[in-house]
Motif scaffolding. Structure first.
Motif, PDB file in Angstrom:
ATOM      1  N   MET A 108      39.693  -2.808  17.462  1.00 31.21           N
ATOM      2  CA  MET A 108      39.446  -1.381  17.218  1.00 31.21           C
ATOM      3  C   MET A 108      37.956  -1.087  17.262  1.00 31.21           C
ATOM      4  O   MET A 108      37.151  -1.797  16.665  1.00 31.21           O
ATOM      5  N   THR A 109      37.583  -0.034  18.001  1.00 36.07           N
ATOM      6  CA  THR A 109      36.198   0.433  18.023  1.00 36.07           C
ATOM      7  C   THR A 109      36.087   1.680  17.161  1.00 36.07           C
ATOM      8  O   THR A 109      36.918   2.573  17.240  1.00 36.07           O
ATOM      9  N   GLN A 110      35.050   1.731  16.352  1.00 37.52           N
ATOM     10  CA  GLN A 110      34.839   2.876  15.480  1.00 37.52           C
ATOM     11  C   GLN A 110      33.755   3.789  16.051  1.00 37.52           C
ATOM     12  O   GLN A 110      32.760   3.322  16.601  1.00 37.52           O
ATOM     13  N   PHE A 111      33.966   5.104  15.904  1.00 34.48           N
ATOM     14  CA  PHE A 111      33.025   6.094  16.411  1.00 34.48           C
ATOM     15  C   PHE A 111      32.735   7.144  15.345  1.00 34.48           C
ATOM     16  O   PHE A 111      33.487   7.304  14.377  1.00 34.48           O
ATOM     17  N   ILE A 112      31.641   7.855  15.558  1.00 35.06           N
ATOM     18  CA  ILE A 112      31.356   9.083  14.830  1.00 35.06           C
ATOM     19  C   ILE A 112      31.331  10.211  15.855  1.00 35.06           C
ATOM     20  O   ILE A 112      30.667  10.106  16.884  1.00 35.06           O
ATOM     21  N   LEU A 113      32.067  11.277  15.572  1.00 35.11           N
ATOM     22  CA  LEU A 113      32.089  12.429  16.466  1.00 35.11           C
ATOM     23  C   LEU A 113      31.052  13.435  15.988  1.00 35.11           C
ATOM     24  O   LEU A 113      31.078  13.875  14.838  1.00 35.11           O
ATOM     25  N   SER A 114      30.144  13.794  16.882  1.00 37.79           N
ATOM     26  CA  SER A 114      29.123  14.787  16.559  1.00 37.79           C
ATOM     27  C   SER A 114      29.392  16.058  17.346  1.00 37.79           C
ATOM     28  O   SER A 114      29.515  16.031  18.574  1.00 37.79           O
ATOM     29  N   ILE A 115      29.501  17.158  16.626  1.00 33.99           N
ATOM     30  CA  ILE A 115      29.626  18.481  17.246  1.00 33.99           C
ATOM     31  C   ILE A 115      28.240  19.112  17.227  1.00 33.99           C
ATOM     32  O   ILE A 115      27.672  19.340  16.160  1.00 33.99           O
ATOM     33  N   ASP A 116      27.707  19.378  18.400  1.00 33.85           N
ATOM     34  CA  ASP A 116      26.369  19.961  18.530  1.00 33.85           C
ATOM     35  C   ASP A 116      26.534  21.358  19.118  1.00 33.85           C
ATOM     36  O   ASP A 116      26.649  21.521  20.328  1.00 33.85           O
ATOM     37  N   GLN A 117      26.564  22.360  18.247  1.00 36.79           N
ATOM     38  CA  GLN A 117      26.816  23.717  18.687  1.00 36.79           C
ATOM     39  C   GLN A 117      25.480  24.433  18.892  1.00 36.79           C
ATOM     40  O   GLN A 117      24.795  24.782  17.935  1.00 36.79           O
ATOM     41  N   GLY A 118      25.108  24.649  20.155  1.00 33.91           N
ATOM     42  CA  GLY A 118      23.807  25.203  20.483  1.00 33.91           C
ATOM     43  C   GLY A 118      23.860  26.659  20.885  1.00 33.91           C
ATOM     44  O   GLY A 118      24.914  27.307  20.849  1.00 33.91           O
ATOM     45  N   THR A 119      22.725  27.167  21.324  1.00 37.01           N
ATOM     46  CA  THR A 119      22.599  28.590  21.637  1.00 37.01           C
ATOM     47  C   THR A 119      23.298  28.964  22.937  1.00 37.01           C
ATOM     48  O   THR A 119      23.794  30.084  23.075  1.00 37.01           O
ATOM     49  N   THR A 120      23.340  28.054  23.893  1.00 36.21           N
ATOM     50  CA  THR A 120      23.946  28.382  25.185  1.00 36.21           C
ATOM     51  C   THR A 120      25.178  27.536  25.505  1.00 36.21           C
ATOM     52  O   THR A 120      25.892  27.826  26.453  1.00 36.21           O
ATOM     53  N   SER A 121      25.416  26.480  24.709  1.00 30.94           N
ATOM     54  CA  SER A 121      26.574  25.630  24.979  1.00 30.94           C
ATOM     55  C   SER A 121      27.009  24.906  23.716  1.00 30.94           C
ATOM     56  O   SER A 121      26.261  24.808  22.742  1.00 30.94           O
ATOM     57  N   SER A 122      28.238  24.421  23.764  1.00 33.63           N
ATOM     58  CA  SER A 122      28.778  23.578  22.691  1.00 33.63           C
ATOM     59  C   SER A 122      29.038  22.196  23.259  1.00 33.63           C
ATOM     60  O   SER A 122      29.558  22.064  24.374  1.00 33.63           O
ATOM     61  N   ARG A 123      28.671  21.192  22.482  1.00 41.24           N
ATOM     62  CA  ARG A 123      28.859  19.820  22.959  1.00 41.24           C
ATOM     63  C   ARG A 123      29.567  18.990  21.901  1.00 41.24           C
ATOM     64  O   ARG A 123      29.445  19.251  20.703  1.00 41.24           O
ATOM     65  N   ALA A 124      30.290  18.010  22.381  1.00 41.62           N
ATOM     66  CA  ALA A 124      30.886  17.005  21.501  1.00 41.62           C
ATOM     67  C   ALA A 124      30.475  15.647  22.036  1.00 41.62           C
ATOM     68  O   ALA A 124      30.577  15.386  23.246  1.00 41.62           O
ATOM     69  N   LEU A 140      30.752  11.416  21.244  1.00 39.42           N
ATOM     70  CA  LEU A 140      31.232  10.261  20.492  1.00 39.42           C
ATOM     71  C   LEU A 140      30.131   9.201  20.476  1.00 39.42           C
ATOM     72  O   LEU A 140      29.731   8.694  21.524  1.00 39.42           O
ATOM     73  N   PHE A 141      29.631   8.915  19.290  1.00 41.02           N
ATOM     74  CA  PHE A 141      28.626   7.872  19.131  1.00 41.02           C
ATOM     75  C   PHE A 141      29.266   6.591  18.611  1.00 41.02           C
ATOM     76  O   PHE A 141      30.141   6.632  17.733  1.00 41.02           O
ATOM     77  N   THR A 142      28.826   5.463  19.144  1.00 48.99           N
ATOM     78  CA  THR A 142      29.175   4.199  18.516  1.00 48.99           C
ATOM     79  C   THR A 142      28.395   4.097  17.204  1.00 48.99           C
ATOM     80  O   THR A 142      27.437   4.849  16.964  1.00 48.99           O
ATOM     81  N   LEU A 143      28.774   3.178  16.360  1.00 51.46           N
ATOM     82  CA  LEU A 143      28.077   3.028  15.085  1.00 51.46           C
ATOM     83  C   LEU A 143      26.659   2.522  15.283  1.00 51.46           C
ATOM     84  O   LEU A 143      25.829   2.614  14.369  1.00 51.46           O
ATOM     85  N   LYS A 144      26.344   2.015  16.481  1.00 48.58           N
ATOM     86  CA  LYS A 144      24.969   1.601  16.798  1.00 48.58           C
ATOM     87  C   LYS A 144      24.123   2.769  17.286  1.00 48.58           C
ATOM     88  O   LYS A 144      22.942   2.603  17.599  1.00 48.58           O
ATOM     89  N   GLY A 145      24.721   3.949  17.381  1.00 45.45           N
ATOM     90  CA  GLY A 145      23.971   5.136  17.776  1.00 45.45           C
ATOM     91  C   GLY A 145      23.854   5.331  19.270  1.00 45.45           C
ATOM     92  O   GLY A 145      22.987   6.086  19.732  1.00 45.45           O
ATOM     93  N   THR A 146      24.708   4.700  20.045  1.00 46.32           N
ATOM     94  CA  THR A 146      24.720   4.907  21.491  1.00 46.32           C
ATOM     95  C   THR A 146      25.859   5.860  21.862  1.00 46.32           C
ATOM     96  O   THR A 146      26.869   5.942  21.153  1.00 46.32           O
ATOM     97  N   ILE A 147      25.686   6.571  22.965  1.00 49.47           N
ATOM     98  CA  ILE A 147      26.694   7.545  23.385  1.00 49.47           C
ATOM     99  C   ILE A 147      27.829   6.823  24.112  1.00 49.47           C
ATOM    100  O   ILE A 147      27.612   6.106  25.084  1.00 49.47           O
ATOM    101  N   HIS A 148      29.044   7.048  23.633  1.00 45.63           N
ATOM    102  CA  HIS A 148      30.225   6.473  24.274  1.00 45.63           C
ATOM    103  C   HIS A 148      30.858   7.478  25.237  1.00 45.63           C
ATOM    104  O   HIS A 148      31.301   7.109  26.331  1.00 45.63           O
TER     105      HIS A 148
END
Length: 498
Positions: A1-17, A19-27
């Motif tokens: 099993m791989t664990q992630f943290i989901l970050s919702i980054d809601q900005g002025t012109t776009s919304s992004r989601a 998934l970061f690994t626990l090491k802080g890299t983008i999955h």
């Protein structure tokens, strides 16, 4: 099993989601743009349903692409465009008016009246902010006064106010959590940053019922559990911060004097000042950098309204370019002293001028001026505005010891070299430039217990490239003097960066 943290980054012109690994890299990541609305001069609005739709779509896509059946999302973090104001009905969830965006200047006249009544010292002493349309308080008041029935419904407790984080949290939790964090609260002009609570005197001043307001939490806290959203059901939102504070956190600027500058729609230079709020004498803002375990850390901030949005305007408004990536080769083929100054005061001037009535202009046009000079001037305007903030911080006795940069524009090497040149200081670009989303993930991870401490996070920061200044002081001063003269021509009053 791989664990992630989901970050919702809601900005002025776009919304992004993301998934970061626990090491802080983008999955995996997904980004959805949404429309901007300009119903009158100086007015900027978003449809909150567009924001909600794009957040849901981005989250659904990133979960489908990046998270297998055996993987686990341990927490969700939210970073958001700050000050943008939404009011909605607690029973029906329906918004009562479009979201009034942080860039919106419709309350400028009322703000000026408040300043003429000598109320700014009171507001600043409590909130660390200046009286300006930028912040949420006057936007809330405008909705209550201009939407039929809104004030009556608010007085009855039927409505809720939120910055975008609160609005998303409410929707994600099925209306069970009406909360925000201390960083977002500190941008409303209603929050006492010394007492860390909503200020009753300010609520009365702005005519805002306290029943509208969300509960204020630490930036890493148990904000609520997600309900009714597929594979996210049962996952808790454990981190929230306004986008600029989230970027400061993602850049691991945890020590006094460490600063980051984010180049997105606007530009925001924030410097960590430790456990005591410092009062600026040069029209910078004192704000909450983050709050952990009940203890606030403060920051000094300079806010520029238009940075990447100037490049967007060159692309969409003037149609001089078809893609932002074209700006770097155009600038590389242009002399830095081409004589053109673009001042992008499309919605007024931010720090340290705070002139809501100024409007954009281009100076120095000649028959020799072409697309490359105007585009280069647009890039340079972002760097000149950062110089404005640097000089204001220096005058307050707090020159940043470290400047770490992030945001969409930092992929442009020419911009960062000119930035280092005009600042006369080194500029560090990290390997992970998605620091806003990362900061929200770090906060959520701290609360989830997957990160031990701030020291653990600081050790993970890595520099991609350092840009050292190469320009002579004489040339730097000449270029900046030209910028300063151009800005002076636009100002509507005595406020300046003297």
């Amino acid at each position: 099993m791989t664990q992630f943290i989901l970050s919702i980054d809601q900005g002025t012109t776009s919304s992004r989601a993301i998934l970061f690994t626990l090491k802080g890299t983008i999955h995996a990541s997904s980004q959805q743009e949404f429309p901007q609305h300009f119903p009158a001069s100086g007015w900027v609005e978003h449809d909150p349903e567009d924001i909600w739709r794009t957040v849901k779509e981005a989250c659904a896509e990133v979960m489908q692409r990046g998270c297998g059946d055996n993987d686990e999302v341990v927490a969700v973090g939210i970073s958001n465009q700050r000050e943008t104001t939404v009011l909605w009905d607690r029973a029906t969830n329906e918004v009562v008016y479009p979201a009034i965006v942080w860039q919106d200047r419709r309350t400028a006249d009322w703000c000026e009246t408040l300043k003429q009544q000598h109320l700014e010292p009171l507001v600043s002493s409590k909130t660390g902010l200046l009286i300006d349309p930028y912040f949420s308080a006057t936007k809330i008041r405008w909705v209550l006064d201009n939407v039929p029935g809104a004030r009556e419904r608010a007085e009855k407790g039927e409505l809720a106010f939120g910055t975008i984080d609160s609005f998303l949290l409410w929707r994600l939790t099925g209306g069970k959590a009406h909360r925000t964090d201390a960083t977002n609260a500190s941008r409303t002009m209603l929050f006492n940053i010394h007492k860390q609570e909503w200020d009753q005197e300010l609520l009365e001043l702005f005519g805002i019922p306290d029943s509208l307001l969300p509960e204020v939490m630490d930036s890493a806290a148990d904000f609520g559990q997600i309900e009714g959203h597929g594979r996210l059901d049962g996952i808790s939102v454990l981190g929230i911060a306004g986008d600029q504070q989230a970027a400061l956190f993602g850049q691991t600027c945890f020590k006094n004097g460490m600063a980051k500058s984010t180049y997105g729609t606007g530009c925001f230079l924030i410097m960590n000042t430790g456990d005591k709020p410092l009062v600026s004498e040069h029209r910078l803002l004192t704000t909450v950098a983050y709050r952990l375990k009940g203890k606030p850390t403060y920051a000094l901030e300079g806010s520029i309204f238009i940075a990447g949005a100037a490049i967007q305007w060159l692309r969409d408004g003037l149609q001089l370019i078809s893609n932002a990536s074209e700006t770097e080769p155009l600038a590389e083929g242009t002399s830095v002293d081409h004589g053109v100054y673009l001042v992008p005061a499309f919605t007024g001037l931010g720090a340290p001028y705070w002139d809501p009535n100024a409007r954009g202009a281009i100076f120095g046009l000649t028959r020799d001026t072409g697309i490359k000079e105007i585009v280069t001037a647009g890039l340079q305007s972002v760097c000149y505005q950062t110089k404005d903030l640097q000089k204001a911080m220096e005058k307050d006795g707090l020159r940043p010891i470290t400047l770490r940069v992030d945001g969409g524009m930092v992929a442009n090497n020419w911009v960062l070299q000119f930035l280092a040149d005009i600042l006369g200081a080194p500029v560090d670009r990290p390997k992970m430039v998605e620091t806003t989303a990362l900061g929200a993930a770090y906060l959520a991870g701290l609360q989830a217990g997957v990160y031990e401490s701030l020291d653990t996070l600081q050790e993970a920061w890595q520099c991609d490239r350092r840009f050292e200044p190469q320009m002579s002081k004489q040339k730097r001063d000449e270029l900046y003097a030209g910028w300063y003269a151009a800005v002076a021509k636009l100002q509507s009053g005595p406020q300046s960066a003297k």
